[in-house]
Design an enzyme around this catalytic site. Structure first.
Site, mmCIF file in Angstrom:
data_model
loop_
_atom_site.group_PDB
_atom_site.id
_atom_site.type_symbol
_atom_site.label_atom_id
_atom_site.label_comp_id
_atom_site.label_asym_id
_atom_site.label_seq_id
_atom_site.Cartn_x
_atom_site.Cartn_y
_atom_site.Cartn_z
ATOM 1 N N SER A 52 3.558 1.390 -4.447
ATOM 2 C CA SER A 52 2.960 0.119 -4.035
ATOM 3 C C SER A 52 2.844 -0.839 -5.220
ATOM 4 C CB SER A 52 1.583 0.356 -3.398
ATOM 5 O OG SER A 52 0.697 0.949 -4.317
ATOM 6 N N ALA B 260 0.825 -1.206 0.000
ATOM 7 C CA ALA B 260 0.000 0.000 0.000
ATOM 8 C C ALA B 260 0.856 1.252 0.000
ATOM 9 C CB ALA B 260 -0.930 0.006 1.214
ATOM 10 N N CYS B 261 0.322 2.291 -0.612
ATOM 11 C CA CYS B 261 0.951 3.605 -0.574
ATOM 12 C C CYS B 261 -0.160 4.638 -0.594
ATOM 13 C CB CYS B 261 1.924 3.805 -1.735
ATOM 14 S SG CYS B 261 1.158 3.831 -3.364
ATOM 15 N N ASP B 262 0.216 5.884 -0.735
ATOM 16 C CA ASP B 262 -0.757 6.964 -0.649
ATOM 17 C C ASP B 262 -1.856 6.817 -1.698
ATOM 18 O OD1 ASP B 262 -1.840 9.282 0.337
ATOM 19 O OD2 ASP B 262 -0.572 10.610 -0.829
#
Length: 478
Positions: free
Chosen positions: A398, A390-392
Site C-alpha cells: 500500500s 490499503a493492504c494487510d
C-alpha cells in the site's frame, strides 16, 4: 490459461475473516517490530555465541523477551480495542500470564491484550449514561482496578497454564517435524497461503512466537525463515523477466527490486495468481530453501520484517551467513527453473495475453462500470479529496502504491488530493476512495461498508488505477 482465483459466497467471507484476523495480529505486532529487532541485535551481539560475548550485557536478553515484548504486544492489542483503558487492562492481564509461565508469553499476550480491551469496552458501554455526576473518575479508576485484578488472576491461574500447555504441544510437534527432516513440507501450506494474503496469519500468529522462544534457547531460529525467504519470489520474477509475455515481462524487473531489496513480497503475488500452476515453483523453491537452511543449521535472531535480503543479512548471527545466503540462492534457482519450465510449456502463453494485457483489454468494457462505482450515489468525482491505498499491514504494497499514485497526480499538476497508505482496519472514515488488491476486497467491505473500493491485481501497472487517474483528470476539465 488464466484462472480466476477469487473466492465467492461463503468461501470469500471465510477468507476475508481469516485475513481480518491476520490483519489484527499484524497491527498488534508491527508497531513493536522495532523492539523485536532491538532484542535480536542484543542477542546477536552479546550471548555466548554472539559477535561480542558479554556476561554483563547478556543479562538483558531474558528479561526483555519475557517481560517487555509480551507487555508491548498486550498493551497494543488492548489499545486497538478500547483505547488507553483497553491498553491498561491488556497489560494487567499480560502480567498474570508472564509471572505464571516458564516460556515467553507472546501468544498469550496477543490473546489477553485484546481480551482486556474487549472487557473494559463492554463495561463502559453498559454503564454509559448511568454514572451519577461527580463520580466519573472514581468509577473509571476502580472499574479498571477491579476488572484488571480479576483478569490478572484469571490469566495467572487459567489462561497462562492453558496456553503454555498448548504451546508445549505445538513446540514438540514442530521439533519432531524438524528432527524427521520434514520441515520443508511446511511450504505446502506457506506458499499458497501467502498469495492469498494470509501470510501474516502464519508469520505473526505462529512462526514469530515460536521463533522468539527458540532464539532464547539457541540464539537463533529457523522458524523466522520458513515463510519469509525472498528467494522463491525472486526466482519467479526472474523467470517472468526472461520468459514472460508483454506487460508481465516489462513489469517483472521493477517488481524484483521492490520485492528482493524492499521486502514487499506482495509484488509477486499477482504473477502467481495469473498462472496458478507456478505455485508449484513457489512450493518447491520454499522447500529447497528450508532444506538448505536445515542442512547448514542456520537461523535468524528475529523476524525479518519486511522480508528484504537486507533484513535477512542484518539479522543473521555470526557463523550463519554462508548457510543463509545459500538457502536464499538455492530457493531462487529452483523457483526460477521450475517457473521457466511452466512458462515455456504453457501453450496459453502463446494463445492469450497475460493477465495484465487481458486487464488492459477489458478496461474499456469496465470503464462505464468503473465510472459508475466512482460516482455511486450521484456524487461528483471532483469532490474526491482523499484516496486511501490499503493492504494487510499498511506498510508494504500500500505504501508503494500510494507513493506511485502520488507521483502520477503530481505529473498532472493535481495537488489537492491526499493519497496515503493504511492497514485495512485503520483506513480513515473520511476517505473517498479505497484502493486494495482484489483478494482483500471482501475484508475491506467488512470493515468499511458503503465505501467506494477500487480493486486492483497489480501494484505496478493496473488498468483500474489508470482508470481512477483518468476519471480524476476528466473531472478537473469540467
Amino acid at each position: 490459461m488464466n484462472i480466476d482465483t477469487g473466492f465467492s459466497g461463503q468461501n470469500a467471507s471465510a477468507r476475508a475473516k481469516v485475513q481480518a484476523f491476520g490483519g489484527f495480529l499484524t497491527n498488534m505486532v508491527l508497531p513493536n517490530i522495532g523492539a523485536f529487532i532491538a532484542w535480536g541485535i542484543l542477542t546477536a551481539l552479546f550471548i555466548p555465541t554472539g559477535w561480542f560475548p558479554s556476561e554483563k550485557f547478556a543479562v538483558l536478553v531474558g528479561p526483555v523477551i519475557k517481560y517487555l515484548l509480551p507487555v508491548l504486544l498486550a498493551y497494543t492489542g488492548g489499545k486497538m480495542v478500547a483505547g488507553q483503558r483497553g491498553a491498561v487492562m491488556g497489560t494487567l492481564g499480560a502480567v498474570g500470564l508472564i509471572i505464571g509461565a516458564e516460556i515467553p508469553m507472546f501468544l498469550g499476550a496477543m490473546i489477553v491484550g485484546p481480551l482486556g480491551g474487549w472487557i473494559i469496552k463492554k463495561f463502559d458501554k453498559a454503564i454509559d449514561g448511568k454514572i451519577p455526576s461527580g463520580f466519573e473518575m472514581i468509577v473509571n479508576n476502580f472499574s479498571i482496578g477491579i476488572l484488571g485484578f480479576i483478569l490478572m488472576m484469571f490469566s495467572f491461574i487459567v489462561i497462562g497454564p492453558a496456553i503454555e500447555g498448548a504451546n508445549n504441544f505445538v513446540t514438540i510437534a514442530i521439533k519432531a517435524l524438524v528432527a524427521t527432516g520434514f520441515l520443508p513440507l511446511l511450504s505446502l501450506i506457506n506458499e499458497p497461503a501467502k498469495v492469498l494474503f494470509l501470510n501474516n496469519v502464519i508469520d505473526q500468529g505462529i512462526y514469530y512466537p515460536l521463533g522468539m522462544q527458540d532464539t532464547l534457547d539457541a540464539g537463533k531460529s529457523i522458524y523466522f525463515m520458513v515463510a519469509s525467504n525472498p528467494g522463491p519470489g525472486l526466482g519467479l520474477l526472474l523467470a517472468y523477466s526472461v520468459f514472460g509475455k508483454k506487460s508481465a515481462k516489462r513489469t517483472a524487473p521493477g517488481a524484483i527490486i521492490i520485492h528482493f531489496f524492499g521486502g514487499i513480497h506482495e509484488l509477486y503475488f499477482p504473477y502467481v495468481l495469473m498462472k496458478p500452476l507456478t505455485i508449484i515453483a513457489m512450493i518447491l523453491g520454499g522447500m529447497s530453501g528450508i532444506a538448505t537452511f536445515q542442512l547448514f543449521g542456520v537461523g535468524l535472531v528475529a523476524g525479518p520484517s519486511p522480508g528484504s535480503i537486507f533484513a535477512y543479512l542484518a539479522l543473521t548471527p555470526r557463523g550463519n551467513f554462508i548457510g543463509v545466503i545459500a538457502g536464499v540462492l538455492v530457493a531462487t534457482i529452483v523457483s526460477f527453473f521450475v517457473t521457466s519450465f511452466i512458462l515455456k510449456l504453457d501453450k496459453s502463453a502463446d494463445e492469450e495475453d497475460d493477465v495484465f494485457e487481458e486487464s488492459v483489454a477489458k478496461s474499456k468494457a469496465m470503464k462505464a462500470e468503473g465510472k459508475e462505482l466512482l460516482n455511486k450515489g450521484g456524487e461528483i468525482l471532483a469532490n474526491i479529496k482523499k484516496v486511501a491505498f490499503a493492504c494487510d499491514a499498511g506498510m508494504g504494497s500500500s505504501a508503494f502504491g500510494a507513493a506511485t499514485f502520488k507521483k502520477k497526480l503530481q505529473k498532472e499538476n493535481i495537488e489537492d488530493i491526499a493519497v496515503n497508505n493504511y492497514s485495512i482496519e485503520n483506513i480513515p472514515e473520511d476517505s473517498d476512495v479505497i484502493v486494495v488488491h482484489k483478494n482483500l476486497v471482501g475484508r475491506t467491505e467488512m470493515s468499511h461498508k458503503g465505501k467506494k473500493i477500487i480493486a486492483i491485481t497489480n501494484y505496478l501497472n493496473d488498468p483500474n488505477i489508470e482508470e481512477l487517474l483518468e476519471n480524476i483528470k476528466e473531472s478537473r476539465k469540467k
